[in-house]
Design a protein around this motif. Sequence first.
Motif, PDB file in Angstrom:
ATOM      1  N   SER A 112       0.828  -1.207   0.000  1.00 54.44           N
ATOM      2  CA  SER A 112       0.000   0.000   0.000  1.00 54.44           C
ATOM      3  C   SER A 112       0.864   1.260   0.000  1.00 54.44           C
ATOM      4  CB  SER A 112      -0.929  -0.016   1.213  1.00 54.44           C
ATOM      5  OG  SER A 112      -1.687   1.179   1.282  1.00 54.44           O
ATOM      6  N   LYS A 113       1.909   1.265   0.811  1.00 52.55           N
ATOM      7  CA  LYS A 113       2.812   2.415   0.862  1.00 52.55           C
ATOM      8  C   LYS A 113       3.620   2.537  -0.435  1.00 52.55           C
ATOM      9  CE  LYS A 113       3.329   2.210   5.889  1.00 52.55           C
ATOM     10  NZ  LYS A 113       4.279   1.968   7.012  1.00 52.55           N
ATOM     11  N   GLN A 114       4.038   1.386  -0.981  1.00 51.80           N
ATOM     12  CA  GLN A 114       4.869   1.400  -2.191  1.00 51.80           C
ATOM     13  C   GLN A 114       4.095   1.892  -3.404  1.00 51.80           C
ATOM     14  OE1 GLN A 114       6.609  -2.421  -3.023  1.00 51.80           O
ATOM     15  NE2 GLN A 114       7.785  -1.692  -4.788  1.00 51.80           N
ATOM     16  N   LEU A 115       2.819   1.505  -3.502  1.00 50.40           N
ATOM     17  CA  LEU A 115       2.022   1.837  -4.678  1.00 50.40           C
ATOM     18  C   LEU A 115       1.115   3.035  -4.464  1.00 50.40           C
ATOM     19  CD1 LEU A 115       0.935  -1.792  -5.674  1.00 50.40           C
ATOM     20  CD2 LEU A 115       2.646  -0.389  -6.818  1.00 50.40           C
ATOM     21  N   ASP A 116       1.013   3.463  -3.204  1.00 50.74           N
ATOM     22  CA  ASP A 116       0.068   4.531  -2.855  1.00 50.74           C
ATOM     23  C   ASP A 116      -1.366   4.107  -3.173  1.00 50.74           C
ATOM     24  OD1 ASP A 116      -0.656   6.954  -1.773  1.00 50.74           O
ATOM     25  OD2 ASP A 116      -0.507   8.035  -3.674  1.00 50.74           O
ATOM     26  N   TRP A 117      -1.651   2.819  -2.921  1.00 48.41           N
ATOM     27  CA  TRP A 117      -3.006   2.283  -3.032  1.00 48.41           C
ATOM     28  C   TRP A 117      -3.509   2.013  -1.625  1.00 48.41           C
ATOM     29  CZ3 TRP A 117      -3.825  -1.961  -7.307  1.00 48.41           C
ATOM     30  CH2 TRP A 117      -3.418  -1.467  -8.556  1.00 48.41           C
ATOM     31  N   ASP A 118      -4.851   2.036  -1.465  1.00 44.92           N
ATOM     32  CA  ASP A 118      -5.383   1.614  -0.174  1.00 44.92           C
ATOM     33  C   ASP A 118      -5.375   0.093  -0.110  1.00 44.92           C
ATOM     34  OD1 ASP A 118      -8.346   0.579  -0.804  1.00 44.92           O
ATOM     35  OD2 ASP A 118      -7.965   2.369  -2.020  1.00 44.92           O
ATOM     36  N   VAL A 119      -5.345  -0.432   1.107  1.00 45.35           N
ATOM     37  CA  VAL A 119      -5.225  -1.878   1.311  1.00 45.35           C
ATOM     38  C   VAL A 119      -6.360  -2.631   0.642  1.00 45.35           C
ATOM     39  CG1 VAL A 119      -5.273  -3.706   3.064  1.00 45.35           C
ATOM     40  CG2 VAL A 119      -3.882  -1.658   3.436  1.00 45.35           C
ATOM     41  N   ARG A 120      -7.570  -2.073   0.701  1.00 48.37           N
ATOM     42  CA  ARG A 120      -8.722  -2.772   0.121  1.00 48.37           C
ATOM     43  C   ARG A 120      -8.585  -2.952  -1.386  1.00 48.37           C
ATOM     44  NH1 ARG A 120     -13.065  -4.551   2.141  1.00 48.37           N
ATOM     45  NH2 ARG A 120     -14.997  -4.811   0.972  1.00 48.37           N
ATOM     46  N   SER A 121      -8.029  -1.953  -2.047  1.00 48.00           N
ATOM     47  CA  SER A 121      -7.819  -2.063  -3.500  1.00 48.00           C
ATOM     48  C   SER A 121      -6.809  -3.158  -3.823  1.00 48.00           C
ATOM     49  CB  SER A 121      -7.341  -0.724  -4.063  1.00 48.00           C
ATOM     50  OG  SER A 121      -8.318   0.278  -3.899  1.00 48.00           O
ATOM     51  N   ILE A 122      -5.767  -3.283  -2.993  1.00 50.69           N
ATOM     52  CA  ILE A 122      -4.772  -4.339  -3.211  1.00 50.69           C
ATOM     53  C   ILE A 122      -5.386  -5.708  -2.958  1.00 50.69           C
ATOM     54  CG2 ILE A 122      -2.556  -5.257  -2.436  1.00 50.69           C
ATOM     55  CD1 ILE A 122      -1.738  -2.380  -1.762  1.00 50.69           C
ATOM     56  N   GLN A 123      -6.206  -5.802  -1.901  1.00 51.67           N
ATOM     57  CA  GLN A 123      -6.893  -7.068  -1.641  1.00 51.67           C
ATOM     58  C   GLN A 123      -7.779  -7.443  -2.816  1.00 51.67           C
ATOM     59  OE1 GLN A 123      -8.797  -5.965   2.070  1.00 51.67           O
ATOM     60  NE2 GLN A 123      -7.444  -7.333   3.222  1.00 51.67           N
ATOM     61  N   ARG A 124      -8.491  -6.459  -3.366  1.00 53.92           N
ATOM     62  CA  ARG A 124      -9.363  -6.718  -4.519  1.00 53.92           C
ATOM     63  C   ARG A 124      -8.546  -7.172  -5.712  1.00 53.92           C
ATOM     64  NH1 ARG A 124     -11.262  -1.826  -5.402  1.00 53.92           N
ATOM     65  NH2 ARG A 124     -12.893  -2.040  -3.815  1.00 53.92           N
ATOM     66  N   TRP A 125      -7.373  -6.552  -5.930  1.00 53.50           N
ATOM     67  CA  TRP A 125      -6.528  -6.942  -7.063  1.00 53.50           C
ATOM     68  C   TRP A 125      -6.097  -8.397  -6.934  1.00 53.50           C
ATOM     69  CZ3 TRP A 125      -1.948  -9.069  -8.319  1.00 53.50           C
ATOM     70  CH2 TRP A 125      -1.481  -8.883  -9.620  1.00 53.50           C
ATOM     71  N   PHE A 126      -5.647  -8.798  -5.739  1.00 55.12           N
ATOM     72  CA  PHE A 126      -5.214 -10.182  -5.553  1.00 55.12           C
ATOM     73  C   PHE A 126      -6.383 -11.147  -5.716  1.00 55.12           C
ATOM     74  CE2 PHE A 126      -1.313  -8.428  -3.831  1.00 55.12           C
ATOM     75  CZ  PHE A 126      -0.377  -9.403  -4.159  1.00 55.12           C
ATOM     76  N   ARG A 127      -7.564 -10.764  -5.263  1.00 59.82           N
ATOM     77  CA  ARG A 127      -8.728 -11.630  -5.426  1.00 59.82           C
ATOM     78  C   ARG A 127      -9.065 -11.798  -6.900  1.00 59.82           C
ATOM     79  NH1 ARG A 127     -11.528  -9.512  -1.881  1.00 59.82           N
ATOM     80  NH2 ARG A 127     -12.611  -7.912  -3.081  1.00 59.82           N
ATOM     81  N   GLN A 128      -9.078 -10.688  -7.621  1.00 57.82           N
ATOM     82  CA  GLN A 128      -9.353 -10.763  -9.050  1.00 57.82           C
ATOM     83  C   GLN A 128      -8.277 -11.559  -9.784  1.00 57.82           C
ATOM     84  OE1 GLN A 128      -9.645  -6.676 -10.209  1.00 57.82           O
ATOM     85  NE2 GLN A 128     -11.754  -6.431  -9.461  1.00 57.82           N
ATOM     86  N   ARG A 129      -7.040 -11.398  -9.364  1.00 61.27           N
ATOM     87  CA  ARG A 129      -5.952 -12.128 -10.026  1.00 61.27           C
ATOM     88  C   ARG A 129      -6.054 -13.621  -9.768  1.00 61.27           C
ATOM     89  NH1 ARG A 129      -3.244 -14.512 -12.611  1.00 61.27           N
ATOM     90  NH2 ARG A 129      -1.103 -14.213 -13.341  1.00 61.27           N
TER      91      ARG A 129
END
Length: 384
Positions: A103-120
Amino acid sequence: MAGILAWFWNERFWLPHNVTWADLKNTEEATFPQAEDLYLAFPLAFCIFMVRLLFERFVAKPCAIALNIQASGPQIAQPNAILEKVFTAITKHPDEKRLEGLSKQLDWDVRSIQRWFRQRRNQEKPSTLTRFCESMWRFSFYLYVFTYGVRFLKKTPWLWNTKHCWYNYPYQPLTADLHYYYILELSFYWSLMFSQFTDIKRKDFGIMFLHHLVSIFLITFSYVNNMARVGTLVLCLHDSADGLLEAAKMANYAKFQKICDLLFVMFAVVFITTRLGIFPLWVLNTTLFESWEIVGPYPSWWVFNLLLLLIQGLNCFWSYLIVKIACKAISKGKVSKDDRSDIESSSDEEDSEHPGKNAHTATATNGTSGTNGYLLTGPCSMDD
């Protein structure tokens, strides 16, 4: 090598006292099971697999398209080199610490990263059309082999009186129908053993691999020492519920929810009745007690019964999953996520509209023969 073979085929292990392999050689008057017959299962397993490919392409796929089942898969995750590297090289399920770092590295919120991994993760799963074709193939085979088994067994004396499984044992001739039934079942399980590595992956992969392995060993073992009569009872009994589950899954993919619910209830009743009722009271009773009285125990008898008890242990495990799902459906009106599920929500809308709520996902069960299914958002919404 000759010494190893002699040790493996020791008559005192495989056969009752005072019986030799020479006594079970084929003659003009009678044919008995021969170990070399089992080699037929390998080319036949390959043929079954090829028939499956043709069936799914030229029969199941047109049926799915006629039912408006789409070939499109889940939502595709947006390209991101950093997240893709983590996904492929490190973990598909990042923990909180890693999520915060990303989240800090990409400046994304945690929920968006969780969604990305779920979709992936969901991106690697097959489409509904692929699932429908697999279920239709299994349904067709289970329907055929169960129908054949019933038609064959209703003409045999051991269906009506299980003591006939042991009268004059092991000098029980092998009929053409029994030989075909056994080799067909063995070939199908071999084809499942190999195709399991290319089919839809599930969290119960290890359990199903063990089930296929035990089934193959049990069929082979009972054929070699001519316990095929009671073996046909085991096979037919375990085939009885499998087709119903695959039919319920097909109805779910086609969005026929009421039919799906009805079929799943029928499956649950048949599965629990046959696996926890009829199998121990009828089959295990004859293999453990009637055979003891008529033939008496010997080494391979113990192994055969231990394998049947292992199968019964798996039956209890899957029955527990069915009851667990049914209880959740009754108490909540919908089914929450079960331990066997390998399907996760990939909907962005669901995440945004319900920020504090998990997608409801659950699994059905898998039997002997192979019953694999997953329930989603309802008493009988199934997905693989």
